[in-house]
Write a protein that holds these residues in place. Structure first.
Motif, PDB file in Angstrom:
ATOM      1  N   ALA A 162       0.831  -1.203   0.000  1.00 38.19           N
ATOM      2  CA  ALA A 162       0.000   0.000   0.000  1.00 38.19           C
ATOM      3  C   ALA A 162       0.867   1.256   0.000  1.00 38.19           C
ATOM      4  O   ALA A 162       0.591   2.221  -0.723  1.00 38.19           O
ATOM      5  CB  ALA A 162      -0.939  -0.007   1.201  1.00 38.19           C
ATOM      6  N   GLN A 163       1.935   1.261   0.808  1.00 37.32           N
ATOM      7  CA  GLN A 163       2.829   2.419   0.832  1.00 37.32           C
ATOM      8  C   GLN A 163       3.568   2.562  -0.493  1.00 37.32           C
ATOM      9  O   GLN A 163       3.789   3.677  -0.979  1.00 37.32           O
ATOM     10  CB  GLN A 163       3.834   2.294   1.973  1.00 37.32           C
ATOM     11  N   ALA A 164       3.949   1.441  -1.103  1.00 36.23           N
ATOM     12  CA  ALA A 164       4.604   1.497  -2.408  1.00 36.23           C
ATOM     13  C   ALA A 164       3.693   2.152  -3.440  1.00 36.23           C
ATOM     14  O   ALA A 164       4.144   2.972  -4.257  1.00 36.23           O
ATOM     15  CB  ALA A 164       4.998   0.089  -2.861  1.00 36.23           C
ATOM     16  N   ASP A 167       3.505   5.866  -2.757  1.00 40.90           N
ATOM     17  CA  ASP A 167       4.728   6.536  -3.207  1.00 40.90           C
ATOM     18  C   ASP A 167       4.738   6.697  -4.724  1.00 40.90           C
ATOM     19  O   ASP A 167       5.163   7.733  -5.249  1.00 40.90           O
ATOM     20  CB  ASP A 167       5.956   5.746  -2.754  1.00 40.90           C
ATOM     21  N   ALA A 168       4.285   5.675  -5.447  1.00 43.87           N
ATOM     22  CA  ALA A 168       4.247   5.752  -6.910  1.00 43.87           C
ATOM     23  C   ALA A 168       3.286   6.830  -7.381  1.00 43.87           C
ATOM     24  O   ALA A 168       3.603   7.624  -8.278  1.00 43.87           O
ATOM     25  CB  ALA A 168       3.860   4.395  -7.489  1.00 43.87           C
ATOM     26  N   VAL A 169       2.089   6.875  -6.783  1.00 38.85           N
ATOM     27  CA  VAL A 169       1.104   7.883  -7.165  1.00 38.85           C
ATOM     28  C   VAL A 169       1.598   9.277  -6.776  1.00 38.85           C
ATOM     29  O   VAL A 169       1.454  10.247  -7.552  1.00 38.85           O
ATOM     30  CB  VAL A 169      -0.255   7.581  -6.527  1.00 38.85           C
ATOM     31  N   ASN A 170       2.195   9.416  -5.597  1.00 39.30           N
ATOM     32  CA  ASN A 170       2.727  10.715  -5.184  1.00 39.30           C
ATOM     33  C   ASN A 170       3.793  11.209  -6.154  1.00 39.30           C
ATOM     34  O   ASN A 170       3.885  12.412  -6.434  1.00 39.30           O
ATOM     35  CB  ASN A 170       3.299  10.626  -3.774  1.00 39.30           C
ATOM     36  N   HIS A 171       4.604  10.281  -6.664  1.00 37.39           N
ATOM     37  CA  HIS A 171       5.610  10.658  -7.658  1.00 37.39           C
ATOM     38  C   HIS A 171       4.937  11.231  -8.903  1.00 37.39           C
ATOM     39  O   HIS A 171       5.382  12.258  -9.452  1.00 37.39           O
ATOM     40  CB  HIS A 171       6.465   9.450  -8.021  1.00 37.39           C
ATOM     41  N   LEU A 172       3.859  10.597  -9.362  1.00 35.15           N
ATOM     42  CA  LEU A 172       3.129  11.116 -10.513  1.00 35.15           C
ATOM     43  C   LEU A 172       2.543  12.497 -10.221  1.00 35.15           C
ATOM     44  O   LEU A 172       2.586  13.403 -11.068  1.00 35.15           O
ATOM     45  CB  LEU A 172       2.018  10.148 -10.912  1.00 35.15           C
ATOM     46  N   VAL A 276       6.035  -1.578 -11.215  1.00 36.13           N
ATOM     47  CA  VAL A 276       6.542  -2.172  -9.971  1.00 36.13           C
ATOM     48  C   VAL A 276       7.448  -3.331 -10.347  1.00 36.13           C
ATOM     49  O   VAL A 276       7.051  -4.210 -11.121  1.00 36.13           O
ATOM     50  CB  VAL A 276       5.399  -2.678  -9.065  1.00 36.13           C
ATOM     51  N   GLY A 277       8.659  -3.352  -9.812  1.00 34.90           N
ATOM     52  CA  GLY A 277       9.554  -4.478 -10.014  1.00 34.90           C
ATOM     53  C   GLY A 277      10.979  -4.124 -10.365  1.00 34.90           C
ATOM     54  O   GLY A 277      11.890  -4.893 -10.135  1.00 34.90           O
ATOM     55  N   ASP A 278      11.195  -2.938 -10.969  1.00 36.74           N
ATOM     56  CA  ASP A 278      12.545  -2.537 -11.384  1.00 36.74           C
ATOM     57  C   ASP A 278      13.227  -3.650 -12.166  1.00 36.74           C
ATOM     58  O   ASP A 278      14.335  -4.084 -11.851  1.00 36.74           O
ATOM     59  CB  ASP A 278      13.386  -2.132 -10.178  1.00 36.74           C
ATOM     60  N   THR A 279      12.576  -4.126 -13.220  1.00 33.23           N
ATOM     61  CA  THR A 279      13.113  -5.230 -14.009  1.00 33.23           C
ATOM     62  C   THR A 279      14.140  -4.732 -15.024  1.00 33.23           C
ATOM     63  O   THR A 279      14.168  -3.553 -15.393  1.00 33.23           O
ATOM     64  CB  THR A 279      11.993  -5.934 -14.782  1.00 33.23           C
ATOM     65  N   HIS A 325      11.549  -0.544   0.084  1.00 33.09           N
ATOM     66  CA  HIS A 325      11.289  -0.278  -1.336  1.00 33.09           C
ATOM     67  C   HIS A 325      11.614   1.182  -1.630  1.00 33.09           C
ATOM     68  O   HIS A 325      11.762   1.995  -0.721  1.00 33.09           O
ATOM     69  CB  HIS A 325       9.822  -0.568  -1.696  1.00 33.09           C
ATOM     70  N   ALA A 326      11.712   1.502  -2.912  1.00 27.85           N
ATOM     71  CA  ALA A 326      11.974   2.876  -3.334  1.00 27.85           C
ATOM     72  C   ALA A 326      11.444   3.069  -4.746  1.00 27.85           C
ATOM     73  O   ALA A 326      11.437   2.136  -5.556  1.00 27.85           O
ATOM     74  CB  ALA A 326      13.469   3.183  -3.295  1.00 27.85           C
ATOM     75  N   VAL A 327      10.982   4.282  -5.042  1.00 28.47           N
ATOM     76  CA  VAL A 327      10.593   4.639  -6.412  1.00 28.47           C
ATOM     77  C   VAL A 327      11.841   5.139  -7.137  1.00 28.47           C
ATOM     78  O   VAL A 327      12.524   6.050  -6.656  1.00 28.47           O
ATOM     79  CB  VAL A 327       9.507   5.728  -6.423  1.00 28.47           C
TER      80      VAL A 327
END
Length: 337
Positions: A162-164, A167-172, A276-279, A325-327
């Motif tokens: 949920a926090q990930a 963080d992703a939406v906040n970045h957007l 999500v995943g940093d592939t 985790h990190a964006v």
């Protein structure tokens, strides 16, 4: 530095080697005071049982099952390799098995199917309620769940999904997006209990004062590129088109980027995309993909430490560990303009 031996623990606790062994094996006739002294000595000396040797004496297999819906999942890329290395450090081997319909994983040579008897299991959170687990795992087998579930009696190691998502939406939001959609809610499960990514997405857009259009939360049946492509085309066909998309998986995100390009949209100028995943695929795509990176090595290492503890010292209160985790910002979420 040489590993601590059993007799050193016995000397430190002022008991016999047999007594230390009885405590480790959770025999009931050891007094509370002696048990406490031995446990304190074990902690002070950082003693870890030799699981390989104990397997020979106890008849254990030394095998840990890795049960995942899709071993190629990009949310925890490279998980299998990290688990194998972490298990090896404890003298254990890994029985790798893609579990459930539609799996596309390649099983590394030399690793067994989970139909073999195993001493413990690492189980994908999506599978923990699967009926087949009852036939594959005997009663009392230690289980560590990889991911978030409501099953409080299991050990868990997982990212804060949920926090990930928040963080992703906040970045957007911070890059100027105001019409943010999401792709990846599971059509077969989110009706019963929303995915933590769904909860995080909804919380983040609400806190940012945004009102997503109807249909901005797109469900998928899987995490393939085509799932992301199809869902993104649905979004782009709406009267209110999103200018930012949070995808629950890098493969979904790459499919969404392709859908945008195919109808003439620019990424990130017209629509920004986060996965999500940093592939590796995302790091070398064009544009490169902004993604949430989970510390997969932490997940594997802590999960196998829990397994080793359960095999060495018996049952205890369930443990929950949260992986960092990190964006990681890249080209797919550059500023608008």
């Amino acid at each position: 530095m040489a590993a601590t031996r059993l007799k050193e623990v016995a000397a430190f606790a002022r008991v016999s080697v047999k007594t230390v062994s009885n405590v480790i094996n959770d025999y009931p006739h050891v007094s509370a005071d002696v048990r406490r002294r031995v446990q304190d000595a074990i902690k002070e000396l950082n003693y870890r049982p030799n699981l390989a040797a104990r397997a020979l004496r106890s008849g254990r297999t030394g095998l840990v099952a890795l049960l995942a819906r899709d071993l190629d999942t990009t949310c925890l890329p490279g998980l299998t390799g990290h688990v194998i290395r972490a298990a090896s450090a404890h003298g254990l081997r890994v029985a790798v098995n893609p579990f459930g319909p539609g799996t596309r994983a390649t099983i590394p040579p030399g690793y067994a199917d989970v139909s073999l008897r195993v001493d413990a299991a690492l189980v994908d959170a999506d599978l923990i309620s699967h009926a087949r687990l009852a036939t594959n795992l005997t009663a009392g087998t230690p289980v560590v769940v990889l991911g978030e579930t409501s099953h409080a009696h299991y050990d868990h190691v997982h990212p804060d999904a949920a926090q990930a998502a928040r963080d992703a939406v906040n970045h957007l939001v911070h890059t100027g997006r105001r019409h943010i959609a999401a792709i990846g809610a599971r059509s077969d499960t989110d009706r019963r209990a929303p995915h933590p990514y769904t909860l995080g997405y909804e919380q983040a857009v609400h806190r940012a004062g945004l009102r997503p259009a109807i249909g901005f939360l797109q469900t998928t049946t899987d995490t393939r590129h085509e799932d992301g492509y199809r869902a993104a085309r649905n979004l782009f066909a709406q009267e209110q088109r999103p200018d930012g998309i949070f995808c629950y998986d890098d493969r979904i995100a790459i499919g969404a980027i392709r859908a945008a390009i195919d109808i003439g949209l620019r990424v990130p100028q017209d629509v920004a995309v986060v996965g999500v995943g940093d592939t590796e695929e995302g790091r070398y795509s064009r544009p490169t993909l902004t993604s949430v990176c989970v510390d997969v090595a932490f997940v594997a290492r802590e999960a196998l430490d829990l397994i080793a503890t359960r095999l060495g010292f018996g049952a205890g209160p369930p443990v929950r560990l949260v992986a960092p985790h990190a964006v990681l910002p890249r080209e797919s979420t550059g500023p608008t303009g």
